[in-house]
Design a protein around this motif. Structure first.
Motif, PDB file in Angstrom:
ATOM      1  N   THR A 107       0.846  -1.176   0.000  1.00 13.72           N
ATOM      2  CA  THR A 107       0.000   0.000   0.000  1.00 13.72           C
ATOM      3  C   THR A 107       0.886   1.232   0.000  1.00 13.72           C
ATOM      4  O   THR A 107       1.714   1.405   0.885  1.00 13.72           O
ATOM      5  N   ASP A 108       0.707   2.029  -1.049  1.00 13.95           N
ATOM      6  CA  ASP A 108       1.501   3.252  -1.203  1.00 13.95           C
ATOM      7  C   ASP A 108       0.624   4.267  -1.931  1.00 13.95           C
ATOM      8  O   ASP A 108       0.802   4.518  -3.111  1.00 13.95           O
ATOM      9  N   GLY A 109      -0.361   4.810  -1.227  1.00 11.29           N
ATOM     10  CA  GLY A 109      -1.356   5.664  -1.880  1.00 11.29           C
ATOM     11  C   GLY A 109      -2.464   4.804  -2.467  1.00 11.29           C
ATOM     12  O   GLY A 109      -3.619   4.928  -2.119  1.00 11.29           O
ATOM     13  N   TYR A 110      -2.107   3.913  -3.356  1.00  9.59           N
ATOM     14  CA  TYR A 110      -3.007   2.902  -3.903  1.00  9.59           C
ATOM     15  C   TYR A 110      -2.582   1.550  -3.333  1.00  9.59           C
ATOM     16  O   TYR A 110      -1.490   1.405  -2.794  1.00  9.59           O
ATOM     17  N   ARG A 111      -3.455   0.562  -3.474  1.00  5.46           N
ATOM     18  CA  ARG A 111      -3.107  -0.793  -3.030  1.00  5.46           C
ATOM     19  C   ARG A 111      -2.662  -1.591  -4.259  1.00  5.46           C
ATOM     20  O   ARG A 111      -3.360  -1.681  -5.254  1.00  5.46           O
ATOM     21  N   TYR A 112      -1.451  -2.144  -4.166  1.00  4.47           N
ATOM     22  CA  TYR A 112      -0.902  -2.973  -5.229  1.00  4.47           C
ATOM     23  C   TYR A 112      -1.010  -4.432  -4.810  1.00  4.47           C
ATOM     24  O   TYR A 112      -0.775  -4.760  -3.646  1.00  4.47           O
ATOM     25  N   GLU A 113      -1.329  -5.281  -5.748  1.00  6.72           N
ATOM     26  CA  GLU A 113      -1.388  -6.721  -5.495  1.00  6.72           C
ATOM     27  C   GLU A 113      -0.636  -7.404  -6.641  1.00  6.72           C
ATOM     28  O   GLU A 113      -0.991  -7.237  -7.805  1.00  6.72           O
ATOM     29  N   LEU A 146       0.196  -7.850 -11.987  1.00  8.74           N
ATOM     30  CA  LEU A 146       0.112  -6.746 -11.043  1.00  8.74           C
ATOM     31  C   LEU A 146      -1.229  -6.040 -11.206  1.00  8.74           C
ATOM     32  O   LEU A 146      -1.623  -5.692 -12.313  1.00  8.74           O
ATOM     33  N   LYS A 147      -1.921  -5.847 -10.065  1.00  7.99           N
ATOM     34  CA  LYS A 147      -3.203  -5.148 -10.061  1.00  7.99           C
ATOM     35  C   LYS A 147      -3.087  -3.929  -9.151  1.00  7.99           C
ATOM     36  O   LYS A 147      -2.486  -4.009  -8.077  1.00  7.99           O
ATOM     37  N   VAL A 148      -3.667  -2.814  -9.586  1.00 15.40           N
ATOM     38  CA  VAL A 148      -3.694  -1.594  -8.780  1.00 15.40           C
ATOM     39  C   VAL A 148      -5.148  -1.329  -8.418  1.00 15.40           C
ATOM     40  O   VAL A 148      -6.007  -1.259  -9.293  1.00 15.40           O
ATOM     41  N   TYR A 149      -5.416  -1.195  -7.111  1.00 14.44           N
ATOM     42  CA  TYR A 149      -6.773  -0.988  -6.619  1.00 14.44           C
ATOM     43  C   TYR A 149      -6.975   0.470  -6.225  1.00 14.44           C
ATOM     44  O   TYR A 149      -6.093   1.100  -5.642  1.00 14.44           O
ATOM     45  N   ASP A 150      -8.160   0.982  -6.537  1.00 13.68           N
ATOM     46  CA  ASP A 150      -8.570   2.313  -6.121  1.00 13.68           C
ATOM     47  C   ASP A 150      -9.956   2.183  -5.504  1.00 13.68           C
ATOM     48  O   ASP A 150     -10.896   1.768  -6.185  1.00 13.68           O
ATOM     49  N   ASP A 151     -10.080   2.502  -4.243  1.00 10.70           N
ATOM     50  CA  ASP A 151     -11.351   2.374  -3.513  1.00 10.70           C
ATOM     51  C   ASP A 151     -11.912   0.963  -3.574  1.00 10.70           C
ATOM     52  O   ASP A 151     -13.102   0.749  -3.792  1.00 10.70           O
ATOM     53  N   SER A 156      -6.439  -0.728 -12.494  1.00 13.27           N
ATOM     54  CA  SER A 156      -5.543  -1.031 -13.606  1.00 13.27           C
ATOM     55  C   SER A 156      -4.820  -2.335 -13.306  1.00 13.27           C
ATOM     56  O   SER A 156      -4.636  -2.698 -12.143  1.00 13.27           O
ATOM     57  N   GLN A 157      -4.408  -3.020 -14.356  1.00 11.65           N
ATOM     58  CA  GLN A 157      -3.627  -4.235 -14.175  1.00 11.65           C
ATOM     59  C   GLN A 157      -2.707  -4.415 -15.370  1.00 11.65           C
ATOM     60  O   GLN A 157      -2.970  -3.913 -16.452  1.00 11.65           O
TER      61      GLN A 157
END
Length: 171
Positions: A107-113, A146-151, A156-157
């Motif tokens: 987690t760095d502003g957004y959550r990365y998985e 890689l997935k980027v989560y917003d709320d 994006s992935q």
């Protein structure tokens, strides 16, 4: 006095004002929707760029090298051994482990998985040239999703590969 010389009646003016008001309200309701759409588009572009940057950082050449014992070349670090030290060093925490992949989160502003697949992909088809993934003298490719989560939603992935090589260890 002629009918044409009288001008507009109050009823005609009020009807014109009502019609113009309805048109004006319809046009004005578009602007908040455009602003919302622009904000969503900007967030999507930000997360796409962040996903690309993060993937470049994860899959970069530095750090994805296993060491082989100089005295006994059959002893070497495998990909998973390097993976479990490299990803935490990049700020990721392991959250799930399966036989196929290890899922990391940051987690760095957004959550990365990041799902890093443990099975290697040969450079070429094994049937054509007999390259084997278990041959430590050859580079191995490991898929990363890689997935980027917003709320709480995927914004994006992206996919890429980590190039893993095993080198002789010089002490």
């Amino acid at each position: 006095m002629n009918m044409n010389d009288r001008g507009l009646t109050l009823v005609e003016i009020l009807a014109a004002v009502v019609i113009l008001s309805i048109l004006f309200i319809g046009i004005m309701s578009i602007f908040p929707q455009m602003t919302l759409f622009n904000a969503k588009t900007e967030t999507k572009l930000d997360t796409m760029n962040l996903a690309r940057q993060e993937m470049a950082y994860i899959s970069g050449e530095a750090g994805w090298v296993g060491k082989r014992d100089l005295a006994d070349p059959s002893i070497y670090e495998n990909f998973k051994t390097v993976l479990v030290t490299r990803m935490p060093a990049a700020g990721y925490t392991e959250i799930t482990t399966t036989d196929d992949f290890i899922r990391y989160e940051k987690t760095d502003g957004y959550r990365y998985e990041a799902d890093v697949y443990l099975n290697c992909q040969p450079f070429l088809k094994e049937a054509e040239n007999s390259l084997k993934c278990n041959d430590p003298s050859l580079s191995q490719l490991h898929k990363v999703h890689l997935k980027v989560y917003d709320d709480g939603r995927i914004s994006s992935q992206t996919f890429s590969y980590i190039k893993f090589i095993v080198e002789m260890k010089v002490d």
